[in-house]
Design an enzyme around this catalytic site. Sequence first.
Site, PDB file in Angstrom:
ATOM      1  N   LYS A  77       0.854  -1.197   0.000  1.00  0.00           N
ATOM      2  CA  LYS A  77       0.000   0.000   0.000  1.00  0.00           C
ATOM      3  C   LYS A  77       0.885   1.241   0.000  1.00  0.00           C
ATOM      4  O   LYS A  77       1.902   1.283   0.725  1.00  0.00           O
ATOM      5  CB  LYS A  77      -0.901  -0.025   1.238  1.00  0.00           C
ATOM      6  CG  LYS A  77      -1.940   1.093   1.303  1.00  0.00           C
ATOM      7  CD  LYS A  77      -2.849   0.909   2.531  1.00  0.00           C
ATOM      8  CE  LYS A  77      -3.922   1.981   2.633  1.00  0.00           C
ATOM      9  NZ  LYS A  77      -4.818   1.787   3.795  1.00  0.00           N
ATOM     10  N   SER A 152      -9.755   1.862   2.764  1.00  0.00           N
ATOM     11  CA  SER A 152      -8.877   2.616   1.908  1.00  0.00           C
ATOM     12  C   SER A 152      -7.826   1.784   1.172  1.00  0.00           C
ATOM     13  O   SER A 152      -7.256   2.268   0.198  1.00  0.00           O
ATOM     14  CB  SER A 152      -8.154   3.684   2.738  1.00  0.00           C
ATOM     15  OG  SER A 152      -7.315   3.085   3.710  1.00  0.00           O
ATOM     16  N   SER A 176     -10.090  -0.418   6.959  1.00  0.00           N
ATOM     17  CA  SER A 176      -9.496  -0.307   5.620  1.00  0.00           C
ATOM     18  C   SER A 176      -8.833  -1.558   5.076  1.00  0.00           C
ATOM     19  O   SER A 176      -8.425  -1.579   3.921  1.00  0.00           O
ATOM     20  CB  SER A 176      -8.474   0.824   5.602  1.00  0.00           C
ATOM     21  OG  SER A 176      -9.146   2.047   5.453  1.00  0.00           O
TER      22      SER A 176
HETATM   23  N1  GLN Z   1     -13.231   4.276   6.246  1.00  0.00           N
HETATM   24  C1  GLN Z   1     -12.619   4.699   7.460  1.00  0.00           C
HETATM   25  C2  GLN Z   1     -12.178   6.142   7.333  1.00  0.00           C
HETATM   26  O1  GLN Z   1     -12.463   6.720   6.358  1.00  0.00           O
HETATM   27  C3  GLN Z   1     -11.476   3.798   7.806  1.00  0.00           C
HETATM   28  C4  GLN Z   1     -10.237   4.115   7.058  1.00  0.00           C
HETATM   29  C5  GLN Z   1      -9.083   3.265   7.450  1.00  0.00           C
HETATM   30  O2  GLN Z   1      -9.243   2.245   8.111  1.00  0.00           O
HETATM   31  N2  GLN Z   1      -7.915   3.739   7.090  1.00  0.00           N
HETATM   32  O3  GLN Z   1     -11.573   6.688   8.210  1.00  0.00           O
END
Ligand code: GLN
Length: 477
Positions: A77, A152, A176
């Site tokens: 990532k 994400s 994410s």
């Molecule tokens: N969807 C969540 C957010 O927008 C989690 C994101 C994540 O786990 N990095 O913060």
Amino acid sequence: MAQTTTVAALAASVNARERSAREIAQAALADAAARDGAIGAFLALNEDVTLAWAESIDARISAGEQLPLAGVPVAIKDNLALAGTRTTCGSKMLENWVAPYTATAVERVLRAGGVPFGKTNLDEFAMGSSCENSALGVTRNPLHLERVPGGSSGGSAAAVAADLTPLSLGSDTGGSIREPAAFCGIVGLKPTYGRVSRYGLIAFASSLDQIGPFGRSVADVALLYDAIAGKDPRDATSVDRPAEATSVFTRQDLRGMRIGIVSEFGLDALEPSVRAVYEAAYADLLRLGAELVDVTLPTARYALATYYLLAPAEASSNLARFDGIRYGLRVAGDDVGDLYEKTRAAGFGPEVKRRILIGTHALSSGYYDAYYVKAQKARTLIAADFAKAFQACDIIASPAASTTAFAFQAKKDPYSMYLMDYYTIPISLAGLPSLSQPCGFAPDPLDGTPMPLGLQLAAPLFEERRLLEVARVFEAR
Ligand code: GLN
């Protein structure tokens, strides 16, 4: 790389010198160059670095080493630093920033013989649930190109689901890893907070961020988890506990295992076709010998509100360093204040700006107690609810997400996007290890394409081994 073998078999073939890491890396690079255009999982392939690493693995094998991930490509990532390559976080702010050092998790992949391979797309600074917040490209769900891959860590999930790589690393702050794993029909594990060093992970919300693996099977994921887990002196929050090998499985069934079904996570609100898949999954757990027990998390309904104060508060502080002076983008200004303003206005996308505003407000004097301190108290209560629930059960099961992968632009209102984290965020606040694994398909609501759903499992702190054992039995059902 169109290889359907397991990670263990691939590594064994390299250890036995039937194939070289270089040959595998070359094939994976060629395959990604040919097929990733339609998917957009990768932001960069970094061919030279990948091949140099593969050669270093081959040299170690020639010198007699046997390595658990020998020659296995692992996509990374793009919020994990990799020396000498751009690490963008999906942001204009870091679009041209070249990392001067390498994340510990990536170094551990190499130590285990894995070959870090390409950098994958993500929501900007890991904020989002669809990858649509990336400023640098679109990632499509390999199972349906008109649907999001989740986020994400959408690029890392899509790369594995498209068979461009057997393994990848993501990060999970509020879901994410688990949500994109569910949307792409693969396995994704968020380890216990503190289990994997975050040195070299660009911080979003430091009290929640955790790095974890994606793979096509539980066994594949366990091998990568074993490689990256463990104390690191460079991350003071990493925990000094021997990480037991999770990739050796002994359980044949779930007898003696109490699986908690959370009453607040009832299935009634789900689409009937989605609900039927989860009912069948719970029935399978029962059939495999588990005892299903009802547990309750009375404060879980405050989890989203709690997270969407704490995570932006921490983000507003972590992202203060992107000021145009020290890192990344710089837009000239009349004086230093003007330079800060112009740089940050141009460098951050709308969701990142929204989080910085919310977080700064929540931390401002006069509001700090009402928002930030209160959210911290709620977090403590939520963690206590889980601790209590785990007195009555060994594992908690729930959906990973309430729907299959949605269409692009379907969640324009930020609140509807935040709701995608409904099942994942309570677990994140409690710091628990958790995974999503495929549990069936439901028809896409718009065109009927069968799309995967994920079963989310969570275990008490540091019980990754139990979590993966249960997941493995469920997978083999
Ligand atoms: N969807 C969540 C957010 O927008 C989690 C994101 C994540 O786990 N990095 O913060």
